[in-house]
Scaffold this active site. Structure first.
Site, mmCIF file in Angstrom:
data_model
loop_
_atom_site.group_PDB
_atom_site.id
_atom_site.type_symbol
_atom_site.label_atom_id
_atom_site.label_comp_id
_atom_site.label_asym_id
_atom_site.label_seq_id
_atom_site.Cartn_x
_atom_site.Cartn_y
_atom_site.Cartn_z
ATOM 1 N N GLN A 12 -0.285 4.626 5.009
ATOM 2 C CA GLN A 12 0.424 3.348 5.225
ATOM 3 C C GLN A 12 1.634 3.182 4.306
ATOM 4 O O GLN A 12 2.357 2.185 4.425
ATOM 5 C CB GLN A 12 -0.528 2.158 5.050
ATOM 6 N N SER A 40 0.270 10.492 8.334
ATOM 7 C CA SER A 40 0.015 10.550 9.773
ATOM 8 C C SER A 40 1.298 10.186 10.521
ATOM 9 O O SER A 40 1.920 9.159 10.209
ATOM 10 C CB SER A 40 -1.084 9.532 10.091
ATOM 11 N N ASN A 65 -3.915 -0.722 4.360
ATOM 12 C CA ASN A 65 -3.534 -0.946 5.764
ATOM 13 C C ASN A 65 -3.653 -2.412 6.183
ATOM 14 O O ASN A 65 -2.970 -2.844 7.093
ATOM 15 C CB ASN A 65 -4.363 -0.068 6.700
ATOM 16 N N CYS A 100 -14.114 -3.731 14.952
ATOM 17 C CA CYS A 100 -15.207 -3.732 15.915
ATOM 18 C C CYS A 100 -16.005 -2.435 15.772
ATOM 19 O O CYS A 100 -15.480 -1.361 15.986
ATOM 20 C CB CYS A 100 -14.631 -3.850 17.318
ATOM 21 N N GLY A 113 -4.098 11.426 9.755
ATOM 22 C CA GLY A 113 -4.613 10.845 8.518
ATOM 23 C C GLY A 113 -6.105 11.083 8.325
ATOM 24 O O GLY A 113 -6.556 11.379 7.214
ATOM 25 N N THR A 114 -6.862 10.967 9.384
ATOM 26 C CA THR A 114 -8.314 11.151 9.261
ATOM 27 C C THR A 114 -8.626 12.569 8.795
ATOM 28 O O THR A 114 -9.443 12.780 7.893
ATOM 29 C CB THR A 114 -9.002 10.859 10.619
ATOM 30 N N HIS A 117 1.891 9.051 13.561
ATOM 31 C CA HIS A 117 1.988 7.898 14.469
ATOM 32 C C HIS A 117 2.141 6.558 13.756
ATOM 33 O O HIS A 117 2.389 5.549 14.401
ATOM 34 C CB HIS A 117 0.797 7.872 15.446
HETATM 35 N N1 PLP Z 1 -5.687 6.027 6.358
HETATM 36 C C1 PLP Z 1 -5.147 4.813 6.546
HETATM 37 C C2 PLP Z 1 -4.803 3.969 5.369
HETATM 38 C C3 PLP Z 1 -4.910 4.357 7.845
HETATM 39 O O1 PLP Z 1 -4.371 3.146 8.029
HETATM 40 C C4 PLP Z 1 -5.259 5.183 8.946
HETATM 41 C C5 PLP Z 1 -5.076 4.710 10.334
HETATM 42 O O2 PLP Z 1 -5.304 3.535 10.632
HETATM 43 C C6 PLP Z 1 -5.806 6.451 8.685
HETATM 44 C C7 PLP Z 1 -6.007 6.833 7.379
HETATM 45 C C8 PLP Z 1 -6.182 7.375 9.803
HETATM 46 O O3 PLP Z 1 -5.046 7.991 10.319
HETATM 47 P P1 PLP Z 1 -5.067 8.680 11.795
HETATM 48 O O4 PLP Z 1 -5.017 7.553 12.768
HETATM 49 O O5 PLP Z 1 -3.852 9.531 11.831
HETATM 50 O O6 PLP Z 1 -6.311 9.477 11.879
#
Ligand code: PLP
Length: 408
Positions: A175, A195, A147, A344, A71-72, A197
């Site tokens: 999400q 993503s 999220n 955090c 996702g990132t 996971h």
């Molecule tokens: N976008 C949202 C809404 C998320 O909840 C998350 C992960 O918590 C991410 C992006 C990032 O995804 P990844 O953990 O695969 O980098």
């Protein structure tokens, strides 16, 4: 001690079928998908099959699926790959940090950015997105589901606004994937990131829908992988696992799993709201204990009052006179894993930017907890949580300096 994991929005375990699908690709089918020999072609074919599954998951063409690391990376790619100094960018103040931090970097490089604030319900008003448009608006990025609150955003309407304005539209679908049906054509987006996971697949792998012709520049350069849209040897086991997870997610959307999960979430929520001084953040502002007490005689009240749509597995609850972090720790000691309404950063606990953007005070945001159920959650899990939460809350309130009024 019984352990109940209610932090599915942080991550999910691999389903056994996913593990099985991936297994051969770590060992005997280890080929590099770019090699032209037998082993490479085996890996290449597996990636092609996975791409077809993801195309079905997104409702797009195979060629519009790009595999990446999660996702990132998808969120960063949309922003860094499309925006240039002088452009205008619209996003929201409740996005994940993968969007917000990328946006901040672009601001420092001369991209003007508008952060649209949510309504107190957690919902983004499309009219606010419309109002934020400027002649130079190049990209709009809005998440499908938040999220922290699980609130589903009106992406279809925002997609229409983007189309009329001639702007690109990216959806952070992380999400929402596996919880609601994805349909990039209906959403009207150019890009959508997910993503593995978060949907019972492996960590460190993701996929992105990139509409044909969208001029998004690759973050990583090197080989010509993924039609030059993402360089780097494909994570074949990860991609195979993600496709299996997507296949199972499509089944879950049809076979009653989501409805079952929503019922469990509603039972959990209703049970916790029996405690005085509690309420739901996002979606159900009428569900606070005090308002319930006033409305309990009223024929209009119903637990199915659903003013704002949410994903089926999430509830975010505030507990008056409590420090959320203390409750997270108390529940962990009882075997229950949940998340606080805070993150955090560099050792300091900051109240959630999402809850604060919705209008909660720092104290209320700190006093909030997210419960996010796995799709494998059981009635017994919910019953156990409903047993330990009141005990922990009563205990903490009895000893809390917040409750005693000694904290500001
Ligand atoms: N976008 C949202 C809404 C998320 O909840 C998350 C992960 O918590 C991410 C992006 C990032 O995804 P990844 O953990 O695969 O980098």
């Amino acid at each position: 001690m019984k352990r109940v994991y209610m932090d599915a929005n942080a991550t999910t375990p691999l389903l056994p079928e996913v593990m099985e699908a991936m297994r051969p690709y770590w060992t005997e089918r280890f080929g590099n998908a770019s090699s032209i020999h037998f082993d490479g072609q085996h890996a290449h074919a597996a990636v092609d099959r996975a791409r077809a599954t993801l195309a079905e998951f997104f409702n797009c063409h195979d060629a519009e699926v790009v595999f990446n690391s999660g996702g990132t990376e998808g969120d960063n790619t949309a922003i860094f790959g499309l925006l240039r100094p002088g452009d205008h960018f619209i996003t929201t103040s409740i996005e994940h940090s993968a969007i917000l931090a990328a946006a901040e970097r672009m601001v420092s490089q001369g991209v003007e950015t508008t952060f649209v604030a949510p309504q107190p319900s957690g919902l983004i008003d499309p009219a606010e997105v419309q109002r934020a448009l400027r002649p130079g608006t190049r990209l709009i990025s809005v998440m499908l589901a938040n999220n922290e609150t699980g609130v589903l955003q009106p992406v279809e309407e925002i997609g229409r606004i983007a189309r009329e304005a001639g702007a690109f539209f990216h959806i952070d679908g992380v999400q929402g994937a596996g919880k609601v049906k994805l349909d990039v054509r209906r959403f009207g987006c150019h890009l959508l990131s997910i993503s593995a996971h978060k949907m019972y697949g492996p960590k460190g792998v993701g996929a992105m829908f990139v509409r044909r012709g969208t001029p998004v520049e690759s973050l990583l350069v090197g080989g010509s992988h993924e039609r030059r849209r993402r360089a780097g040897t494909e994570n074949v086991p990860g991609i195979v696992g993600m496709a299996k997870a997507a296949e199972l997610a499509m089944l879950s959307l049809e076979d009653g799993t989501i409805e079952r999960m929503a019922k469990l979430r509603d039972k959990l929520e209703a049970g916790i709201l029996e405690l005085p001084g509690t309420g739901v953040n996002g979606a159900h502002s009428i569900r606070s204990h005090s308002e319930r007490a006033q409305r309990v005689e009223g024929p209009a009240f119903s637990f199915s009052d659903n003013a704002v749509p949410r994903v089926a597995n999430t509830t975010n609850i505030w507990f008056d006179q409590l420090e959320g972090e203390a409750l997270v720790i108390a529940l962990d000691l009882k075997g229950v894993a949940v998340s606080g309404g805070s993150a955090c950063h560099s050792g300091a606990t900051e109240p959630s930017h999402v809850l604060m953007a919705m209008g909660l005070s720092k104290m209320q945001a700190r006093a909030s907890l997210r419960f996010s159920l796995l799709k494998t959650a059981t009635e017994a899990d919910v019953d156990y949580v409903l047993k330990v939460v009141p005990e922990a809350v009563e205990h903490l309130r009895a000893i809390s300096p917040v409750a005693a009024g000694t904290l500001g």
